[in-house]
Design a protein around this motif. Structure first.
Motif, PDB file in Angstrom:
ATOM      1  N   SER A  71       0.875  -1.119  -0.310  1.00 36.77           N
ATOM      2  CA  SER A  71       0.116   0.038  -0.087  1.00 36.77           C
ATOM      3  C   SER A  71       0.749   1.147   0.146  1.00 36.77           C
ATOM      4  O   SER A  71       0.604   2.314  -0.732  1.00 36.77           O
ATOM      5  CB  SER A  71      -0.986   0.012   1.371  1.00 36.77           C
ATOM      6  OG  SER A  71      -1.776  -1.039   1.094  1.00 36.77           O
TER       7      SER A  71
ATOM      8  N   GLY B 117       0.898   3.916  -2.920  1.00 32.16           N
ATOM      9  CA  GLY B 117       0.736   5.538  -2.536  1.00 32.16           C
ATOM     10  C   GLY B 117       1.937   6.322  -3.036  1.00 32.16           C
ATOM     11  O   GLY B 117       1.702   7.500  -3.302  1.00 32.16           O
TER      12      GLY B 117
ATOM     13  N   GLU C 190      -6.077  10.932  -6.082  1.00 33.73           N
ATOM     14  CA  GLU C 190      -7.321  10.067  -5.870  1.00 33.73           C
ATOM     15  C   GLU C 190      -6.873   8.545  -5.374  1.00 33.73           C
ATOM     16  O   GLU C 190      -7.639   7.952  -4.848  1.00 33.73           O
ATOM     17  CB  GLU C 190      -8.280  10.147  -6.829  1.00 33.73           C
ATOM     18  CG  GLU C 190      -7.885   9.462  -8.024  1.00 33.73           C
ATOM     19  CD  GLU C 190      -6.788  10.310  -9.020  1.00 33.73           C
ATOM     20  OE1 GLU C 190      -6.522   9.552 -10.184  1.00 33.73           O
ATOM     21  OE2 GLU C 190      -6.518  11.227  -8.645  1.00 33.73           O
TER      22      GLU C 190
ATOM     23  N   THR D 283      -3.974   9.243  -1.666  1.00 34.99           N
ATOM     24  CA  THR D 283      -4.545   9.315  -0.306  1.00 34.99           C
ATOM     25  C   THR D 283      -4.942   7.950   0.228  1.00 34.99           C
ATOM     26  O   THR D 283      -4.818   7.659   1.223  1.00 34.99           O
ATOM     27  CB  THR D 283      -5.532  10.392  -0.337  1.00 34.99           C
ATOM     28  OG1 THR D 283      -4.709  11.744  -1.068  1.00 34.99           O
ATOM     29  CG2 THR D 283      -6.075  10.737   1.027  1.00 34.99           C
ATOM     30  N   PRO D 284      -6.085   7.350  -0.370  1.00 34.16           N
ATOM     31  CA  PRO D 284      -6.549   6.143   0.357  1.00 34.16           C
ATOM     32  C   PRO D 284      -5.330   4.868   0.291  1.00 34.16           C
ATOM     33  O   PRO D 284      -5.431   4.236   1.282  1.00 34.16           O
ATOM     34  CB  PRO D 284      -7.594   5.594  -0.735  1.00 34.16           C
ATOM     35  CG  PRO D 284      -7.650   6.567  -1.911  1.00 34.16           C
ATOM     36  CD  PRO D 284      -6.663   7.782  -1.549  1.00 34.16           C
ATOM     37  N   ALA D 285      -4.550   4.952  -0.589  1.00 31.20           N
ATOM     38  CA  ALA D 285      -3.314   3.853  -0.548  1.00 31.20           C
ATOM     39  C   ALA D 285      -2.651   4.108   0.859  1.00 31.20           C
ATOM     40  O   ALA D 285      -2.122   3.527   1.514  1.00 31.20           O
ATOM     41  CB  ALA D 285      -2.548   3.837  -1.760  1.00 31.20           C
TER      42      ALA D 285
ATOM     43  N   ASP E 286      -3.198   6.108   3.279  1.00 34.53           N
ATOM     44  CA  ASP E 286      -4.126   5.877   4.630  1.00 34.53           C
ATOM     45  C   ASP E 286      -4.279   4.406   5.087  1.00 34.53           C
ATOM     46  O   ASP E 286      -3.975   4.325   6.204  1.00 34.53           O
ATOM     47  CB  ASP E 286      -5.605   6.475   4.430  1.00 34.53           C
ATOM     48  CG  ASP E 286      -6.249   6.565   5.488  1.00 34.53           C
ATOM     49  OD1 ASP E 286      -5.750   7.281   6.705  1.00 34.53           O
ATOM     50  OD2 ASP E 286      -7.448   6.316   5.590  1.00 34.53           O
ATOM     51  N   ARG E 287      -4.181   3.535   3.951  1.00 32.80           N
ATOM     52  CA  ARG E 287      -4.246   2.217   4.243  1.00 32.80           C
ATOM     53  C   ARG E 287      -2.935   1.743   4.775  1.00 32.80           C
ATOM     54  O   ARG E 287      -2.717   0.878   5.677  1.00 32.80           O
ATOM     55  CB  ARG E 287      -4.512   1.351   3.136  1.00 32.80           C
ATOM     56  CG  ARG E 287      -4.646  -0.075   3.132  1.00 32.80           C
ATOM     57  CD  ARG E 287      -5.621  -0.516   4.092  1.00 32.80           C
ATOM     58  NE  ARG E 287      -5.940  -2.021   4.144  1.00 32.80           N
ATOM     59  CZ  ARG E 287      -6.295  -2.779   4.970  1.00 32.80           C
ATOM     60  NH1 ARG E 287      -6.796  -2.097   6.147  1.00 32.80           N
ATOM     61  NH2 ARG E 287      -6.382  -3.984   5.098  1.00 32.80           N
TER      62      ARG E 287
ATOM     63  N   GLU F 290      -2.647   2.649   8.365  1.00 32.55           N
ATOM     64  CA  GLU F 290      -3.264   1.670   9.116  1.00 32.55           C
ATOM     65  C   GLU F 290      -2.743   0.192   9.467  1.00 32.55           C
ATOM     66  O   GLU F 290      -2.646  -0.276  10.520  1.00 32.55           O
ATOM     67  CB  GLU F 290      -4.871   1.141   8.433  1.00 32.55           C
ATOM     68  CG  GLU F 290      -5.685   2.307   8.483  1.00 32.55           C
ATOM     69  CD  GLU F 290      -6.942   2.105   7.722  1.00 32.55           C
ATOM     70  OE1 GLU F 290      -7.281   0.737   7.294  1.00 32.55           O
ATOM     71  OE2 GLU F 290      -7.797   2.870   7.191  1.00 32.55           O
TER      72      GLU F 290
ATOM     73  N   LEU G 264       1.502  10.699   3.753  1.00 27.88           N
ATOM     74  CA  LEU G 264      -0.053  10.995   3.562  1.00 27.88           C
ATOM     75  C   LEU G 264      -0.185  12.471   3.919  1.00 27.88           C
ATOM     76  O   LEU G 264      -0.850  13.095   3.258  1.00 27.88           O
ATOM     77  CB  LEU G 264      -0.577  10.170   4.743  1.00 27.88           C
ATOM     78  CG  LEU G 264      -2.183  10.492   4.991  1.00 27.88           C
ATOM     79  CD1 LEU G 264      -2.830  10.224   3.469  1.00 27.88           C
ATOM     80  CD2 LEU G 264      -2.648   9.719   6.084  1.00 27.88           C
TER      81      LEU G 264
ATOM     82  N   HIS H  35      -1.767  15.206   1.334  1.00 26.88           N
ATOM     83  CA  HIS H  35      -2.751  16.025   1.524  1.00 26.88           C
ATOM     84  C   HIS H  35      -2.469  17.432   1.574  1.00 26.88           C
ATOM     85  O   HIS H  35      -3.067  18.476   1.135  1.00 26.88           O
ATOM     86  CB  HIS H  35      -3.291  15.748   3.236  1.00 26.88           C
ATOM     87  CG  HIS H  35      -4.094  14.710   3.585  1.00 26.88           C
ATOM     88  ND1 HIS H  35      -5.326  14.803   2.832  1.00 26.88           N
ATOM     89  CD2 HIS H  35      -4.034  13.574   4.419  1.00 26.88           C
ATOM     90  CE1 HIS H  35      -5.898  13.406   3.235  1.00 26.88           C
ATOM     91  NE2 HIS H  35      -4.979  12.847   4.310  1.00 26.88           N
TER      92      HIS H  35
END
Length: 85
Positions: free
Chosen positions: A14, A18, A28, A31-33, A35-36, A39, A51, A55
């Motif tokens: 991930s 990212g 698009e 950011t989710p990659a 964020d993952r 986590e 991240l 942003h």
């Protein structure tokens, strides 16, 4: 992206997705990659830094600040105050 599809619980996959998306200005995806990755790698500051950068590049300064603040808290090697920026 194929590595993330094959191993969705692999934080490094991930993170690399990212980073590649961030370099290509594909926020698009980035950011989710990222964020993952945060986590899946909760004790590592680098995914949070990236991240925050994603942003920031999107001009979401509040989210950037939050991610970077979390990264500095996770970074045990450096004693840098967020307020010093």
């Amino acid at each position: 992206r194929a590595a993330v599809d094959v191993a969705p619980k692999d934080g490094l996959a991930s993170l690399h997705l990212g980073l590649a998306a961030l370099q290509a200005c594909r926020y698009e995806v980035a950011t989710p990659a990222l964020d993952r990755a945060c986590e899946l790698l909760p004790k590592r500051p680098f995914p949070r830094c990236m991240l925050g950068l994603a942003h920031y590049d999107k001009r979401d300064f509040a989210a950037a600040g939050a991610a970077l603040k979390k990264a500095t808290k996770l970074d045990q090697c450096r004693k840098v105050s967020v307020s010093s920026y």
